[in-house]
Design a protein around this motif. Sequence first.
Motif, PDB file in Angstrom:
ATOM      1  N   PHE A   9     -11.802 189.058 -12.273  1.00  0.00           N
ATOM      2  CA  PHE A   9     -11.490 187.660 -12.604  1.00  0.00           C
ATOM      3  C   PHE A   9     -12.793 186.985 -13.057  1.00  0.00           C
ATOM      4  CE2 PHE A   9      -8.255 189.017  -9.702  1.00  0.00           C
ATOM      5  CZ  PHE A   9      -7.114 188.255  -9.955  1.00  0.00           C
ATOM      6  N   HIS A  10     -12.793 186.394 -14.247  1.00  0.00           N
ATOM      7  CA  HIS A  10     -14.030 185.792 -14.744  1.00  0.00           C
ATOM      8  C   HIS A  10     -13.755 184.604 -15.669  1.00  0.00           C
ATOM      9  CE1 HIS A  10     -13.812 187.380 -18.925  1.00  0.00           C
ATOM     10  NE2 HIS A  10     -13.140 188.374 -18.358  1.00  0.00           N
ATOM     11  N   ASP A  11     -14.765 183.771 -15.827  1.00  0.00           N
ATOM     12  CA  ASP A  11     -14.670 182.626 -16.733  1.00  0.00           C
ATOM     13  C   ASP A  11     -14.719 183.114 -18.180  1.00  0.00           C
ATOM     14  OD1 ASP A  11     -17.418 183.323 -15.894  1.00  0.00           O
ATOM     15  OD2 ASP A  11     -18.019 181.790 -17.345  1.00  0.00           O
ATOM     16  N   GLU A  12     -14.023 182.390 -19.057  1.00  0.00           N
ATOM     17  CA  GLU A  12     -13.930 182.795 -20.455  1.00  0.00           C
ATOM     18  C   GLU A  12     -14.156 181.582 -21.363  1.00  0.00           C
ATOM     19  OE1 GLU A  12     -14.168 184.404 -23.520  1.00  0.00           O
ATOM     20  OE2 GLU A  12     -13.317 185.970 -22.251  1.00  0.00           O
ATOM     21  N   LEU A  13     -15.264 181.589 -22.086  1.00  0.00           N
ATOM     22  CA  LEU A  13     -15.597 180.489 -22.991  1.00  0.00           C
ATOM     23  C   LEU A  13     -14.663 180.408 -24.192  1.00  0.00           C
ATOM     24  CD1 LEU A  13     -19.472 180.982 -23.053  1.00  0.00           C
ATOM     25  CD2 LEU A  13     -18.323 178.933 -22.198  1.00  0.00           C
ATOM     26  N   ASP A  14     -14.124 181.537 -24.607  1.00  0.00           N
ATOM     27  CA  ASP A  14     -13.329 181.587 -25.833  1.00  0.00           C
ATOM     28  C   ASP A  14     -11.865 181.211 -25.624  1.00  0.00           C
ATOM     29  OD1 ASP A  14     -15.527 182.309 -27.328  1.00  0.00           O
ATOM     30  OD2 ASP A  14     -15.201 184.457 -27.034  1.00  0.00           O
ATOM     31  N   LEU A  15     -11.510 180.777 -24.425  1.00  0.00           N
ATOM     32  CA  LEU A  15     -10.158 180.277 -24.158  1.00  0.00           C
ATOM     33  C   LEU A  15     -10.252 178.822 -23.715  1.00  0.00           C
ATOM     34  CD1 LEU A  15      -8.480 183.218 -22.165  1.00  0.00           C
ATOM     35  CD2 LEU A  15      -8.070 182.572 -24.547  1.00  0.00           C
ATOM     36  N   VAL A  16      -9.306 178.004 -24.166  1.00  0.00           N
ATOM     37  CA  VAL A  16      -9.315 176.592 -23.781  1.00  0.00           C
ATOM     38  C   VAL A  16      -9.038 176.478 -22.283  1.00  0.00           C
ATOM     39  CG1 VAL A  16      -8.576 175.832 -26.062  1.00  0.00           C
ATOM     40  CG2 VAL A  16      -6.857 176.287 -24.296  1.00  0.00           C
ATOM     41  N   PRO A  17      -9.499 175.413 -21.655  1.00  0.00           N
ATOM     42  CA  PRO A  17      -9.261 175.232 -20.221  1.00  0.00           C
ATOM     43  C   PRO A  17      -7.774 175.335 -19.874  1.00  0.00           C
ATOM     44  CG  PRO A  17     -10.868 173.640 -20.991  1.00  0.00           C
ATOM     45  CD  PRO A  17     -10.339 174.330 -22.210  1.00  0.00           C
ATOM     46  N   MET A  36     -10.205 183.734 -17.609  1.00  0.00           N
ATOM     47  CA  MET A  36      -9.802 182.405 -17.172  1.00  0.00           C
ATOM     48  C   MET A  36     -10.539 181.357 -18.016  1.00  0.00           C
ATOM     49  SD  MET A  36      -9.830 183.253 -13.078  1.00  0.00           S
ATOM     50  CE  MET A  36      -8.482 182.149 -12.660  1.00  0.00           C
ATOM     51  N   GLY A  37      -9.809 180.723 -18.920  1.00  0.00           N
ATOM     52  CA  GLY A  37     -10.415 179.823 -19.889  1.00  0.00           C
ATOM     53  C   GLY A  37     -11.088 178.601 -19.271  1.00  0.00           C
ATOM     54  N   ILE A  38     -12.308 178.338 -19.713  1.00  0.00           N
ATOM     55  CA  ILE A  38     -13.016 177.119 -19.289  1.00  0.00           C
ATOM     56  C   ILE A  38     -13.434 176.286 -20.502  1.00  0.00           C
ATOM     57  CG2 ILE A  38     -13.853 178.169 -17.147  1.00  0.00           C
ATOM     58  CD1 ILE A  38     -16.623 178.434 -18.560  1.00  0.00           C
ATOM     59  N   GLY A  39     -13.129 176.770 -21.718  1.00  0.00           N
ATOM     60  CA  GLY A  39     -13.528 176.048 -22.914  1.00  0.00           C
ATOM     61  C   GLY A  39     -14.983 176.296 -23.268  1.00  0.00           C
ATOM     62  N   HIS A  40     -15.356 175.824 -24.446  1.00  0.00           N
ATOM     63  CA  HIS A  40     -16.721 176.033 -24.961  1.00  0.00           C
ATOM     64  C   HIS A  40     -17.394 174.681 -25.147  1.00  0.00           C
ATOM     65  CE1 HIS A  40     -20.002 177.507 -27.499  1.00  0.00           C
ATOM     66  NE2 HIS A  40     -19.635 178.743 -27.204  1.00  0.00           N
ATOM     67  N   ALA A  97       3.600 183.824 -14.156  1.00  0.00           N
ATOM     68  CA  ALA A  97       3.406 183.039 -12.934  1.00  0.00           C
ATOM     69  C   ALA A  97       2.375 181.942 -13.151  1.00  0.00           C
ATOM     70  CB  ALA A  97       2.974 183.957 -11.791  1.00  0.00           C
ATOM     71  N   VAL A  98       1.312 182.261 -13.880  1.00  0.00           N
ATOM     72  CA  VAL A  98       0.298 181.244 -14.185  1.00  0.00           C
ATOM     73  C   VAL A  98       0.889 180.170 -15.085  1.00  0.00           C
ATOM     74  CG1 VAL A  98      -1.944 180.807 -15.246  1.00  0.00           C
ATOM     75  CG2 VAL A  98      -1.588 182.909 -13.930  1.00  0.00           C
ATOM     76  N   ALA A  99       1.638 180.594 -16.102  1.00  0.00           N
ATOM     77  CA  ALA A  99       2.234 179.641 -17.042  1.00  0.00           C
ATOM     78  C   ALA A  99       3.201 178.695 -16.342  1.00  0.00           C
ATOM     79  CB  ALA A  99       2.947 180.392 -18.167  1.00  0.00           C
ATOM     80  N   MET A 100       3.930 179.175 -15.351  1.00  0.00           N
ATOM     81  CA  MET A 100       4.876 178.335 -14.620  1.00  0.00           C
ATOM     82  C   MET A 100       4.163 177.219 -13.852  1.00  0.00           C
ATOM     83  SD  MET A 100       8.029 179.136 -15.170  1.00  0.00           S
ATOM     84  CE  MET A 100       8.918 178.484 -13.742  1.00  0.00           C
ATOM     85  N   ARG A 101       2.912 177.445 -13.480  1.00  0.00           N
ATOM     86  CA  ARG A 101       2.124 176.405 -12.815  1.00  0.00           C
ATOM     87  C   ARG A 101       1.479 175.461 -13.822  1.00  0.00           C
ATOM     88  NH1 ARG A 101       2.597 175.395  -7.265  1.00  0.00           N
ATOM     89  NH2 ARG A 101       2.777 177.372  -6.130  1.00  0.00           N
ATOM     90  N   VAL A 102       0.894 176.043 -14.870  1.00  0.00           N
ATOM     91  CA  VAL A 102       0.138 175.248 -15.831  1.00  0.00           C
ATOM     92  C   VAL A 102       1.049 174.449 -16.750  1.00  0.00           C
ATOM     93  CG1 VAL A 102      -1.509 175.370 -17.753  1.00  0.00           C
ATOM     94  CG2 VAL A 102      -1.798 176.857 -15.765  1.00  0.00           C
ATOM     95  N   ALA A 103       2.144 175.054 -17.186  1.00  0.00           N
ATOM     96  CA  ALA A 103       3.076 174.385 -18.103  1.00  0.00           C
ATOM     97  C   ALA A 103       4.506 174.672 -17.671  1.00  0.00           C
ATOM     98  CB  ALA A 103       2.843 174.870 -19.530  1.00  0.00           C
ATOM     99  N   PRO A 104       4.951 174.078 -16.554  1.00  0.00           N
ATOM    100  CA  PRO A 104       6.309 174.339 -16.064  1.00  0.00           C
ATOM    101  C   PRO A 104       7.366 173.842 -17.035  1.00  0.00           C
ATOM    102  CG  PRO A 104       5.328 172.485 -14.900  1.00  0.00           C
ATOM    103  CD  PRO A 104       4.238 173.097 -15.735  1.00  0.00           C
TER     104      PRO A 104
END
Length: 227
Positions: free
Chosen positions: A89-97, A130-134, A182-189
């Motif tokens: 599991f790691h932070d990812e600059l190339d994905l939006v938060p 795991m997106g954190i944005g740039h 499962a993540v999508a159901m939390r972030v964008a139900p």
Amino acid sequence: MRLFVGLGNPGGKYAENRHNIGFMAVERIADDYGFAPWRSKFQGKVSEGTLGHEKVILLKPETFMNLSGQSVGEAMRFYKLTPADVVVFHDELDLVPGKVRVKTGGGHAGHNGLRSIHQHIGADYDRVRMGIGHPGHKDRVAGYVLSDFAKAEQNWLDDVLRGSSDGAAALASGDGGKFSNAVAMRVAPPRPSTGKKTPDTTTAPKKDTQKDDPRSAMEKLRDKFKS
């Protein structure tokens, strides 16, 4: 058996940093599923438990990010695992938060933690990106990842961590798609239904039951005066 690795830097100074979202993810899993207390081992912190039918080892390397591979390699060899048994599991600059993607293999894209893991176990392990944005410019990256999440980001961050915990058992069984859902159901139900009925457009239009009068307008007028 699976080895779930959360990447981050040890110590309270870094605990809320964007770079530590990997630590946060495995800590949430440990809390939600009642894993054993964290203990020092493999140059890091380890907790053990079960997700679904799989025994899972959670690992937080304490070598600092740039040397994460030392801890991961040591744990993998001790449990006689292969890179295919490892999920990072790691932070990812190339994905939006708020965006989370599961990936197997590939490059490290300049991420120092992944670079170190590549050096110790190769590239054929799973990653939860795991997106954190740039921050917008490469010169600002170091300061950005080593700064805390803003208050305005706490809602989506909590949704991502909860969703990652919800899907952890699926991830342990190798079902990355179910984990992502499962993540999508939390972030964008899904939006609740409004209860409004959709108009029925299948009904044929009513026919005009009045018969057409074949007489001309002049004939009609003449008949009118006759009466």
